[in-house]
Design a protein around this motif. Structure first.
Motif, PDB file in Angstrom:
ATOM      1  N   THR A  60      -1.263  -5.588  -6.512  1.00 25.96           N
ATOM      2  CA  THR A  60      -1.326  -6.543  -6.067  1.00 25.96           C
ATOM      3  C   THR A  60      -0.570  -7.690  -7.442  1.00 25.96           C
ATOM      4  N   GLU A  61      -1.079  -8.918  -7.063  1.00 24.88           N
ATOM      5  CA  GLU A  61      -0.499  -9.695  -7.983  1.00 24.88           C
ATOM      6  C   GLU A  61      -0.880  -9.748  -9.126  1.00 24.88           C
ATOM      7  N   GLU A  62      -2.172  -8.837  -9.395  1.00 21.82           N
ATOM      8  CA  GLU A  62      -2.980  -8.780 -10.795  1.00 21.82           C
ATOM      9  C   GLU A  62      -2.526  -6.693 -11.188  1.00 21.82           C
ATOM     10  N   GLY A  63      -2.197  -5.814 -10.496  1.00 18.27           N
ATOM     11  CA  GLY A  63      -1.843  -4.999 -10.718  1.00 18.27           C
ATOM     12  C   GLY A  63      -2.433  -4.369  -9.783  1.00 18.27           C
ATOM     13  N   VAL A  64      -2.079  -2.937 -10.271  1.00 20.82           N
ATOM     14  CA  VAL A  64      -2.277  -1.708  -9.291  1.00 20.82           C
ATOM     15  C   VAL A  64      -3.299  -1.056  -9.548  1.00 20.82           C
ATOM     16  N   LEU A  65      -4.416  -0.915  -8.071  1.00 18.63           N
ATOM     17  CA  LEU A  65      -5.741  -0.627  -8.016  1.00 18.63           C
ATOM     18  C   LEU A  65      -4.914   1.597  -7.871  1.00 18.63           C
ATOM     19  N   GLY A  66      -5.777   2.870  -7.869  1.00 13.96           N
ATOM     20  CA  GLY A  66      -5.231   3.212  -7.273  1.00 13.96           C
ATOM     21  C   GLY A  66      -6.276   4.641  -7.036  1.00 13.96           C
ATOM     22  N   GLN A  67      -7.467   3.743  -6.496  1.00 11.27           N
ATOM     23  CA  GLN A  67      -8.872   5.225  -5.765  1.00 11.27           C
ATOM     24  C   GLN A  67      -8.992   4.062  -5.019  1.00 11.27           C
ATOM     25  N   SER A  68      -9.245   4.818  -3.517  1.00  9.94           N
ATOM     26  CA  SER A  68      -9.618   3.800  -2.827  1.00  9.94           C
ATOM     27  C   SER A  68     -10.848   3.555  -2.734  1.00  9.94           C
ATOM     28  N   LEU A 127       0.772  -1.279  -0.281  1.00  6.15           N
ATOM     29  CA  LEU A 127      -0.074  -0.274   0.156  1.00  6.15           C
ATOM     30  C   LEU A 127       0.712   1.348  -0.017  1.00  6.15           C
ATOM     31  N   TYR A 128       0.905   1.912  -1.401  1.00  7.17           N
ATOM     32  CA  TYR A 128       1.482   3.346  -0.859  1.00  7.17           C
ATOM     33  C   TYR A 128       0.622   4.344  -0.072  1.00  7.17           C
ATOM     34  N   SER A 129       1.141   4.882   0.695  1.00  6.42           N
ATOM     35  CA  SER A 129       0.377   5.704   0.975  1.00  6.42           C
ATOM     36  C   SER A 129       1.424   6.731   2.093  1.00  6.42           C
ATOM     37  N   TYR A 130       0.315   7.565   2.200  1.00  3.16           N
ATOM     38  CA  TYR A 130       0.956   8.717   2.880  1.00  3.16           C
ATOM     39  C   TYR A 130       0.286   9.431   4.900  1.00  3.16           C
ATOM     40  N   PHE A 131       0.643   9.300   5.791  1.00  2.00           N
ATOM     41  CA  PHE A 131       0.266   9.233   6.837  1.00  2.00           C
ATOM     42  C   PHE A 131      -0.939   9.619   7.140  1.00  2.00           C
ATOM     43  N   ARG A 132      -1.023  10.930   6.396  1.00  5.34           N
ATOM     44  CA  ARG A 132      -2.163  12.141   6.632  1.00  5.34           C
ATOM     45  C   ARG A 132      -3.118  11.781   5.506  1.00  5.34           C
ATOM     46  N   SER A 133      -2.448  11.017   5.253  1.00  4.97           N
ATOM     47  CA  SER A 133      -4.180  11.148   3.513  1.00  4.97           C
ATOM     48  C   SER A 133      -5.485  10.648   3.846  1.00  4.97           C
ATOM     49  N   SER A 134      -6.397  10.878   3.822  1.00  5.41           N
ATOM     50  CA  SER A 134      -7.303  10.477   4.396  1.00  5.41           C
ATOM     51  C   SER A 134      -8.197   9.144   3.125  1.00  5.41           C
ATOM     52  N   ALA A 135      -7.762   9.142   1.745  1.00  7.82           N
ATOM     53  CA  ALA A 135      -7.604   7.857   0.981  1.00  7.82           C
ATOM     54  C   ALA A 135      -6.988   7.390   1.748  1.00  7.82           C
ATOM     55  N   ALA A 136      -5.260   6.663   2.200  1.00  9.01           N
ATOM     56  CA  ALA A 136      -5.136   5.968   2.200  1.00  9.01           C
ATOM     57  C   ALA A 136      -5.605   5.580   3.642  1.00  9.01           C
ATOM     58  N   TYR A 137      -5.833   6.121   4.800  1.00 12.58           N
ATOM     59  CA  TYR A 137      -6.307   5.420   6.024  1.00 12.58           C
ATOM     60  C   TYR A 137      -7.436   4.863   5.544  1.00 12.58           C
ATOM     61  N   ARG A 138      -8.122   5.460   4.790  1.00 15.33           N
ATOM     62  CA  ARG A 138      -9.411   4.220   4.627  1.00 15.33           C
ATOM     63  C   ARG A 138      -8.764   2.713   4.159  1.00 15.33           C
ATOM     64  N   VAL A 139      -8.121   2.746   3.546  1.00 13.69           N
ATOM     65  CA  VAL A 139      -7.267   1.513   3.037  1.00 13.69           C
ATOM     66  C   VAL A 139      -7.086   0.506   4.137  1.00 13.69           C
ATOM     67  N   ARG A 140      -6.115   1.627   4.610  1.00 14.56           N
ATOM     68  CA  ARG A 140      -5.669   0.625   5.962  1.00 14.56           C
ATOM     69  C   ARG A 140      -6.245   0.152   7.103  1.00 14.56           C
ATOM     70  N   ASN A 187       1.076   4.445 -10.673  1.00 17.34           N
ATOM     71  CA  ASN A 187      -0.278   4.637 -10.842  1.00 17.34           C
ATOM     72  C   ASN A 187      -0.491   6.527 -11.471  1.00 17.34           C
ATOM     73  N   VAL A 188      -0.454   5.966 -12.416  1.00 14.94           N
ATOM     74  CA  VAL A 188      -0.753   7.692 -13.658  1.00 14.94           C
ATOM     75  C   VAL A 188      -1.108   8.494 -13.370  1.00 14.94           C
ATOM     76  N   GLN A 189      -2.247   8.318 -12.420  1.00 11.65           N
ATOM     77  CA  GLN A 189      -2.413   9.483 -11.977  1.00 11.65           C
ATOM     78  C   GLN A 189      -2.062   9.943 -10.671  1.00 11.65           C
ATOM     79  N   GLY A 190      -0.943  10.136 -10.388  1.00 10.27           N
ATOM     80  CA  GLY A 190      -0.307   9.986  -9.208  1.00 10.27           C
ATOM     81  C   GLY A 190      -0.641  10.660  -8.173  1.00 10.27           C
TER      82      GLY A 190
END
Length: 208
Positions: A57-65, A3-16, A47-50
């Motif tokens: 994942t083994e299947e690839g990368v997802l970039g929307q929470s 999981l590519y994450s930033y500690f204060r990212s709300s969207a990353a927080y959801r996935v964590r 993640n081309v969206q940046g």
């Protein structure tokens, strides 16, 4: 998984939170938004969206929470985030989207940076902007909640996974919360669970 994450990212927080609830093994890879590391070539190749988060994942990368959360739910049986009949599932999504789609995008770091750098608003004006959109959204969310320990029923759902990071940020920006007793009760209860508390920003390896 990574999981590519930033500690204060709300969207990353959801996935964590979701990864913890589902007890899925994963590594956290910090990406510093303040240093614009999400715009670096290495990350853009994943993640081309940046944007954050991204789940490798083994299947690839997802970039929307929200897409990540629903994929996790569809590929695992443990701790379902969206359950019940079709109407109940729609109600869970309805509340989750009210937070993740209607509140969060107006207050994410890209918007706050634009307000400060391009429009040159003051810190006070930026805080007023943030608090206004939080209260506008939370006024409605409070009315959508019942009296349970979670947003729906006796177990965490997609709605709780979206709500808790948004409340965390509201408190960080000193938003008055006295008008939201149901929201705060859910926030307090969720944070008694290890899956939520371990996902909190201050517990992350890149916390500053």
């Amino acid at each position: 998984m990574k999981l590519y994450s930033y500690f204060r990212s709300s969207a990353a927080y959801r996935v964590r939170i979701a990864l913890n609830l589902k007890e899925l093994e994963h590594d956290i890879v910090p990406v510093n938004l303040l240093k614009s590391e999400q715009q670096g070539d290495d990350y853009l190749q994943k993640n081309v969206q940046g944007l954050l988060p991204a789940l490798e994942t083994e299947e690839g990368v997802l970039g929307q929470s929200l897409a990540i959360l629903e994929w996790l739910d569809e590929t695992t049986d443990h701790a379902p985030l969206i359950s019940g009949n079709a109407w109940q599932k729609a109600q869970i999504r309805n509340l989750a989207y009210a937070i993740a789609v209607d509140i969060h995008p107006l207050n994410n770091l890209r918007v706050l940076k634009y307000l400060t750098n391009e429009l040159q608003v003051t810190e006070e004006q930026k805080t007023t902007w943030y608090q206004d959109w939080i209260t506008t959204g939370f006024d409605k969310v409070e009315k959508m909640l019942g009296d349970g320990p979670f947003c729906f029923g006796d177990t965490p759902t997609l709605a709780d996974v979206c709500l808790i990071p948004q409340v965390y940020n509201a408190l960080r920006f000193k938003t008055p919360m006295e008008n939201y007793p149901k929201i705060m009760a859910i926030y307090t209860h969720c944070n008694t669970l290890k899956a939520f508390s371990d996902a909190a920003p201050e517990q992350q390896i890149d916390a500053q």
